[in-house]
Motif scaffolding. Structure first.
Motif, PDB file in Angstrom:
ATOM      1  N   THR A  21      17.892  10.160   4.020  1.00 37.37           N
ATOM      2  CA  THR A  21      18.537   8.896   3.657  1.00 37.37           C
ATOM      3  C   THR A  21      19.989   8.898   4.101  1.00 37.37           C
ATOM      4  N   ALA A  22      20.680  10.000   3.832  1.00 35.30           N
ATOM      5  CA  ALA A  22      22.081  10.105   4.243  1.00 35.30           C
ATOM      6  C   ALA A  22      22.208  10.020   5.756  1.00 35.30           C
ATOM      7  N   ALA A  23      21.303  10.702   6.477  1.00 35.66           N
ATOM      8  CA  ALA A  23      21.355  10.681   7.943  1.00 35.66           C
ATOM      9  C   ALA A  23      21.139   9.277   8.482  1.00 35.66           C
ATOM     10  N   ARG A  24      20.193   8.536   7.889  1.00 37.75           N
ATOM     11  CA  ARG A  24      19.939   7.165   8.332  1.00 37.75           C
ATOM     12  C   ARG A  24      21.140   6.262   8.043  1.00 37.75           C
ATOM     13  N   ALA A  25      21.800   6.502   6.920  1.00 35.16           N
ATOM     14  CA  ALA A  25      22.954   5.678   6.556  1.00 35.16           C
ATOM     15  C   ALA A  25      24.123   5.914   7.504  1.00 35.16           C
ATOM     16  N   ILE A  26      24.315   7.178   7.885  1.00 36.35           N
ATOM     17  CA  ILE A  26      25.449   7.526   8.743  1.00 36.35           C
ATOM     18  C   ILE A  26      25.184   7.167  10.204  1.00 36.35           C
ATOM     19  N   ALA A  27      23.962   7.399  10.661  1.00 34.87           N
ATOM     20  CA  ALA A  27      23.622   7.133  12.063  1.00 34.87           C
ATOM     21  C   ALA A  27      22.268   6.439  12.137  1.00 34.87           C
ATOM     22  N   PRO A  28      22.220   5.142  11.806  1.00 39.41           N
ATOM     23  CA  PRO A  28      20.936   4.431  11.793  1.00 39.41           C
ATOM     24  C   PRO A  28      20.311   4.353  13.180  1.00 39.41           C
ATOM     25  N   GLY A  29      18.997   4.599  13.227  1.00 37.06           N
ATOM     26  CA  GLY A  29      18.285   4.492  14.493  1.00 37.06           C
ATOM     27  C   GLY A  29      16.952   3.816  14.347  1.00 37.06           C
ATOM     28  N   ALA A  30      16.601   3.491  13.119  1.00 37.12           N
ATOM     29  CA  ALA A  30      15.318   2.850  12.823  1.00 37.12           C
ATOM     30  C   ALA A  30      15.472   2.107  11.507  1.00 37.12           C
ATOM     31  N   PRO A  31      14.606   1.123  11.244  1.00 37.51           N
ATOM     32  CA  PRO A  31      14.666   0.455   9.931  1.00 37.51           C
ATOM     33  C   PRO A  31      14.397   1.466   8.833  1.00 37.51           C
ATOM     34  N   SER A  32      15.338   1.614   7.927  1.00 36.66           N
ATOM     35  CA  SER A  32      15.221   2.638   6.889  1.00 36.66           C
ATOM     36  C   SER A  32      14.421   2.166   5.690  1.00 36.66           C
ATOM     37  N   TYR A  33      14.560   0.889   5.364  1.00 39.66           N
ATOM     38  CA  TYR A  33      13.920   0.334   4.163  1.00 39.66           C
ATOM     39  C   TYR A  33      13.103  -0.882   4.587  1.00 39.66           C
ATOM     40  N   LEU A  34      11.798  -0.764   4.467  1.00 40.07           N
ATOM     41  CA  LEU A  34      10.880  -1.824   4.876  1.00 40.07           C
ATOM     42  C   LEU A  34      10.198  -2.427   3.658  1.00 40.07           C
ATOM     43  N   ILE A  35      10.261  -3.755   3.547  1.00 41.78           N
ATOM     44  CA  ILE A  35       9.494  -4.487   2.538  1.00 41.78           C
ATOM     45  C   ILE A  35       8.391  -5.229   3.282  1.00 41.78           C
ATOM     46  N   PHE A  36       7.151  -4.903   2.973  1.00 41.43           N
ATOM     47  CA  PHE A  36       6.006  -5.406   3.726  1.00 41.43           C
ATOM     48  C   PHE A  36       5.062  -6.154   2.777  1.00 41.43           C
ATOM     49  N   PHE A  37       4.962  -7.468   2.983  1.00 43.07           N
ATOM     50  CA  PHE A  37       4.012  -8.292   2.235  1.00 43.07           C
ATOM     51  C   PHE A  37       2.661  -8.154   2.930  1.00 43.07           C
ATOM     52  N   ILE A  38       1.819  -7.254   2.442  1.00 45.27           N
ATOM     53  CA  ILE A  38       0.588  -6.949   3.163  1.00 45.27           C
ATOM     54  C   ILE A  38      -0.455  -8.056   3.035  1.00 45.27           C
ATOM     55  N   THR A  39      -0.295  -8.915   2.040  1.00 44.52           N
ATOM     56  CA  THR A  39      -1.147 -10.093   1.889  1.00 44.52           C
ATOM     57  C   THR A  39      -0.375 -11.136   1.088  1.00 44.52           C
ATOM     58  N   HIS A  40      -0.709 -12.390   1.306  1.00 48.05           N
ATOM     59  CA  HIS A  40      -0.149 -13.456   0.477  1.00 48.05           C
ATOM     60  C   HIS A  40      -1.201 -13.979  -0.500  1.00 48.05           C
ATOM     61  N   ALA A 107       7.356   7.979   6.321  1.00 48.08           N
ATOM     62  CA  ALA A 107       7.852   7.476   5.035  1.00 48.08           C
ATOM     63  C   ALA A 107       7.818   8.591   3.997  1.00 48.08           C
ATOM     64  N   ARG A 108       8.893   8.709   3.234  1.00 50.41           N
ATOM     65  CA  ARG A 108       8.971   9.727   2.186  1.00 50.41           C
ATOM     66  C   ARG A 108       9.017   9.113   0.791  1.00 50.41           C
ATOM     67  N   SER A 109       9.244   7.806   0.728  1.00 44.31           N
ATOM     68  CA  SER A 109       9.306   7.099  -0.559  1.00 44.31           C
ATOM     69  C   SER A 109       8.493   5.818  -0.438  1.00 44.31           C
ATOM     70  N   LEU A 110       7.544   5.645  -1.338  1.00 44.88           N
ATOM     71  CA  LEU A 110       6.631   4.501  -1.296  1.00 44.88           C
ATOM     72  C   LEU A 110       6.631   3.801  -2.655  1.00 44.88           C
ATOM     73  N   THR A 111       6.714   2.475  -2.620  1.00 48.35           N
ATOM     74  CA  THR A 111       6.572   1.667  -3.834  1.00 48.35           C
ATOM     75  C   THR A 111       5.502   0.618  -3.595  1.00 48.35           C
ATOM     76  N   ILE A 112       4.627   0.436  -4.561  1.00 50.36           N
ATOM     77  CA  ILE A 112       3.646  -0.650  -4.515  1.00 50.36           C
ATOM     78  C   ILE A 112       3.805  -1.461  -5.789  1.00 50.36           C
ATOM     79  N   ALA A 113       3.991  -2.764  -5.625  1.00 51.38           N
ATOM     80  CA  ALA A 113       4.116  -3.674  -6.767  1.00 51.38           C
ATOM     81  C   ALA A 113       2.786  -4.379  -6.979  1.00 51.38           C
ATOM     82  N   THR A 114       2.317  -4.428  -8.229  1.00 54.48           N
ATOM     83  CA  THR A 114       1.003  -4.999  -8.520  1.00 54.48           C
ATOM     84  C   THR A 114       1.001  -5.699  -9.869  1.00 54.48           C
ATOM     85  N   ASN A 115       0.089  -6.669 -10.022  1.00 57.15           N
ATOM     86  CA  ASN A 115      -0.085  -7.267 -11.350  1.00 57.15           C
ATOM     87  C   ASN A 115      -1.024  -6.443 -12.222  1.00 57.15           C
ATOM     88  N   GLY A 116      -1.621  -5.414 -11.640  1.00 58.91           N
ATOM     89  CA  GLY A 116      -2.378  -4.445 -12.420  1.00 58.91           C
ATOM     90  C   GLY A 116      -3.755  -4.873 -12.868  1.00 58.91           C
TER      91      GLY A 116
END
Length: 376
Positions: A21-40, A107-116
């Motif tokens: 994370t620190a390396a990406r912040a100091i020298a960004p070379g790729a999208p570090s944080y992706l929010i992906f709506f996999i379905t609507h 990816a080293r950190s994954l979040t999934i949001a759900t209504n459960g």
């Protein structure tokens, strides 16, 4: 794997994640944080949802990126932090495959949001992902917006509260087996649940099911605009309830400290009605919708729909993965993306989006001293 081995792996992976994370912040070379709506697509119909317009216009499964296309997209993006959301993500039956595609790509950190609501599908996917990546930092956040009668009415889905809590109970055991896995609860504060929001937060904290509870302020252009007529003091009181909680795990404690700083930032943004810290949308954070259209963030197209084309047209997609060989970095380095970044900087664009505030803190070295001070 023993508990000790799991903890050692979690510490090692946590250290790696912080360094990356620190390396990406100091020298960004790729999208570090992706929010992906996999379905609507969604099995609920929440009046406070800002994404229901997508459900109406682009809800068909046929318009969604396929798993093969997502694999190609993930390999090129190499995102470090990934959030999968919707709609309801588990309306797709390949969520585990989608998650693994990003984990395999770095990816080293994954979040999934759900209504459960889809308990068995959620549990199977969580087990599958963790089984293939036991050291992954994986947050699975279940939305709980009030007591059963309030929650079910808000979601137009009878039994939704009971099913969501059943899902949380079913997942709880995985937290012991996989130290990087956390079951969370998210309360979205709106005009429709503000009377019960504080009691809801207290009850979720006391339930023993959730390693983290978070509050979200209603945002964007909700399906029912009345949702925005909420008292922000309720959000702040809910946030203060969370501030006293302490997490013993190393990375978990860091994340909770960052969450507290995010809540403070959102509070100041809403109260002072101004930009508190520079927005890093389209620098370290980017949003992709189910059809592969790329946006700076979730909110900009709703907050500034009238933006002029010669200002970068931030109200529209900046590109399409399907038309760019699934190369997200190519879109982010385009002239259109450059103009939108300039528009964001020139206008001092700001909002109350918690994930954007998190991104602005984590990937901006100038914000690290404040984060460290809060942690210590």
């Amino acid at each position: 794997m023993t508990d000790t081995a799991n903890k050692i792996m979690s510490i090692a992976r946590g250290s790696e994640l912080m360094l990356r994370t620190a390396a990406r912040a100091i020298a960004p070379g790729a999208p570090s944080y992706l929010i992906f709506f996999i379905t609507h697509r969604c099995n609920a119909a929440c009046a406070f949802c800002f994404n229901r317009w997508k459900q109406e216009k682009a809800g068909a499964a046929e318009s969604e990126l396929t798993l093969d296309q997502i694999h190609g997209f993930a390999r090129r993006a190499r995102a470090l932090h990934v959030t999968l959301t919707g709609g309801e993500p588990f309306m797709r039956d390949d969520v585990a495959g989608i998650a693994r595609a990003f984990v395999e790509a770095g990816a080293r950190s994954l979040t999934i949001a759900t209504n459960g609501v889809l308990t068995q599908r959620i549990l199977a996917a969580a087990r599958s992902v963790l089984g293939s990546a036991p050291g992954l930092f994986f947050d699975l956040d279940v939305s709980i917006d009030g007591p059963p009668e309030v929650h079910d009415k808000l979601r137009c889905l009878p039994g939704a509260h009971e099913k969501a809590m059943t899902t949380a109970r079913s997942l709880a055991g995985l937290q012991q087996e996989f130290p990087g896995f956390r079951v969370g609860a998210t309360v979205t504060v709106s005009a429709f649940n503000q009377a019960t929001a504080e009691d809801t937060v207290r009850g979720l904290q006391d339930s023993g099911l959730f390693q983290r509870v978070q509050v979200v302020w209603v945002r964007g252009a909700p399906f029912d605009p009345e949702a925005l007529r909420a008292d922000f003091a309720v959000y702040e009181r809910c946030a203060s309830l969370l501030g006293g909680r302490r997490v013993s795990r190393g990375l978990g404690r860091i994340k909770e400290s960052l969450s507290g700083l995010v809540r403070e930032t959102v509070g100041r943004t809403v109260r002072e009605d101004r930009m508190i810290m520079p927005c890093r949308a389209l620098r370290s954070m980017v949003t992709v919708d189910a059809a592969g259209l790329v946006y700076p963030c979730e909110m900009l197209s709703q907050l500034f729909p009238e933006a002029a084309a010669d200002a970068g047209a931030p109200g529209r997609a900046i590109g399409s993965l399907r038309e760019s060989d699934y190369d997200l970095k190519k879109i982010m380095s385009s002239e259109r993306a450059r103009r939108v970044r300039g528009w964001i900087e020139d206008t001092g664009c700001y909002c109350s989006f918690e994930c954007a505030a998190y991104n602005n803190i984590v990937f901006s070295p100038r914000q690290w001293p404040a984060a460290l001070k809060r942690l210590l």
